[in-house]
Write a protein that holds these residues in place. Structure first.
Motif, PDB file in Angstrom:
ATOM      1  N   GLY A  42      19.293 -49.062  38.877  1.00 35.16           N
ATOM      2  CA  GLY A  42      17.994 -48.402  38.829  1.00 35.16           C
ATOM      3  C   GLY A  42      17.691 -47.648  40.112  1.00 35.16           C
ATOM      4  O   GLY A  42      17.197 -46.519  40.080  1.00 35.16           O
ATOM      5  N   CYS A  45      19.788 -44.439  40.259  1.00 34.55           N
ATOM      6  CA  CYS A  45      19.220 -43.376  39.420  1.00 34.55           C
ATOM      7  C   CYS A  45      17.983 -42.768  40.073  1.00 34.55           C
ATOM      8  O   CYS A  45      17.783 -41.560  40.031  1.00 34.55           O
ATOM      9  N   ARG A  46      17.141 -43.596  40.688  1.00 36.65           N
ATOM     10  CA  ARG A  46      15.941 -43.069  41.353  1.00 36.65           C
ATOM     11  C   ARG A  46      16.305 -42.158  42.519  1.00 36.65           C
ATOM     12  O   ARG A  46      15.672 -41.127  42.730  1.00 36.65           O
ATOM     13  N   THR A  49      17.467 -38.843  41.136  1.00 37.24           N
ATOM     14  CA  THR A  49      16.319 -38.088  40.636  1.00 37.24           C
ATOM     15  C   THR A  49      15.537 -37.472  41.791  1.00 37.24           C
ATOM     16  O   THR A  49      15.077 -36.331  41.700  1.00 37.24           O
ATOM     17  N   CYS A 130      21.952 -42.012  33.742  1.00 41.35           N
ATOM     18  CA  CYS A 130      20.522 -42.202  34.004  1.00 41.35           C
ATOM     19  C   CYS A 130      19.712 -41.580  32.870  1.00 41.35           C
ATOM     20  O   CYS A 130      19.482 -40.377  32.855  1.00 41.35           O
ATOM     21  N   GLU A 131      19.256 -42.419  31.954  1.00 44.48           N
ATOM     22  CA  GLU A 131      18.541 -41.917  30.787  1.00 44.48           C
ATOM     23  C   GLU A 131      17.058 -41.724  31.076  1.00 44.48           C
ATOM     24  O   GLU A 131      16.476 -42.424  31.892  1.00 44.48           O
ATOM     25  N   ASN A 132      16.464 -40.758  30.374  1.00 42.95           N
ATOM     26  CA  ASN A 132      15.034 -40.454  30.458  1.00 42.95           C
ATOM     27  C   ASN A 132      14.582 -40.112  31.866  1.00 42.95           C
ATOM     28  O   ASN A 132      13.482 -40.455  32.284  1.00 42.95           O
ATOM     29  N   LEU A 133      15.441 -39.418  32.605  1.00 40.47           N
ATOM     30  CA  LEU A 133      15.077 -38.981  33.955  1.00 40.47           C
ATOM     31  C   LEU A 133      15.225 -37.469  34.092  1.00 40.47           C
ATOM     32  O   LEU A 133      15.550 -36.956  35.159  1.00 40.47           O
ATOM     33  N   ASP A 152      10.352 -41.074  33.658  1.00 42.62           N
ATOM     34  CA  ASP A 152      10.176 -42.289  34.446  1.00 42.62           C
ATOM     35  C   ASP A 152      11.219 -43.359  34.138  1.00 42.62           C
ATOM     36  O   ASP A 152      11.103 -44.497  34.575  1.00 42.62           O
ATOM     37  N   GLY A 153      12.235 -42.997  33.373  1.00 44.66           N
ATOM     38  CA  GLY A 153      13.257 -43.958  32.996  1.00 44.66           C
ATOM     39  C   GLY A 153      13.009 -44.565  31.629  1.00 44.66           C
ATOM     40  O   GLY A 153      13.921 -45.049  30.987  1.00 44.66           O
ATOM     41  N   LYS A 154      11.748 -44.516  31.175  1.00 43.54           N
ATOM     42  CA  LYS A 154      11.401 -45.009  29.844  1.00 43.54           C
ATOM     43  C   LYS A 154      11.133 -43.850  28.901  1.00 43.54           C
ATOM     44  O   LYS A 154      11.513 -43.878  27.742  1.00 43.54           O
ATOM     45  N   ASN A 156      11.037 -39.379  28.728  1.00 50.75           N
ATOM     46  CA  ASN A 156      11.511 -38.168  29.390  1.00 50.75           C
ATOM     47  C   ASN A 156      10.345 -37.329  29.888  1.00 50.75           C
ATOM     48  O   ASN A 156       9.181 -37.598  29.571  1.00 50.75           O
TER      49      ASN A 156
END
Length: 163
Positions: A42, A45-46, A49, A130-133, A152-154, A156
């Motif tokens: 996590g 991925c942040r 992003t 990294c999904e939904n980023l 936000d990761g949850k 898009n």
């Protein structure tokens, strides 16, 4: 017969770990890994992003600077490079905006739409796990308005409109 019993009772204990000790240590390592690995992924991925958000913001600023400098809307990477270098792993970006800008870390690719009515739409899409980023941004060259939305990761990024 006494000889065999005597050997068994005087045998020295070999150094090492017992099975229960190994099971306990393995369990502890498993629990720590179950907590640490998702947090690490996590955070990775942040950070990727954050790099993409920074690059999109810089791109908006370079487009605005080019317009301020020349009074013309840029339609290619070559034009933007005359203001500030837009770098990828292969060197400076060149060609039309139809070329995707792959960031030097190679985790995101950025696309820029050719301006329709002086509005640029910019989209940064993650290339790996990294999904939904996703990141969506826009820049209205006539009003100077700009917006940016990121996942936000949850969920898009939502579509942005610059008016």
């Amino acid at each position: 017969m006494n000889y065999i019993l005597k050997n068994q009772t005087t045998r020295k204990r070999q150094p090492g770990f017992s099975l229960p000790e190994l099971v306990i240590v393995t369990s502890i390592i498993g629990v720590l890994s179950a907590v640490a690995i998702p947090n690490y992924v996590g955070q990775l991925c942040r950070s990727e992003t954050t790099e993409a958000v920074s690059s999109v913001g810089s791109l908006q600023a370079v487009i605005s600077a080019y317009i301020d400098e020349t009074g013309v809307l840029p339609t290619s990477w070559d034009e933007l490079n005359s203001i500030s270098a837009i770098m990828s792993n292969d060197g400076e970006m060149d060609g039309e905006f139809t070329e995707k800008w792959i960031l030097p870390s190679e985790h995101y690719e950025i696309t820029v739409s050719v301006p329709a009515i002086a509005i640029y739409n910019i989209k940064a899409t993650p290339k790996d796990g990294c999904e939904n980023l996703e990141i969506k941004a826009c820049l209205n060259a006539s009003t100077g308005a700009s917006k940016l939305s990121k996942g936000d990761g949850k969920t898009n990024a939502v579509d942005v409109v610059c008016t």
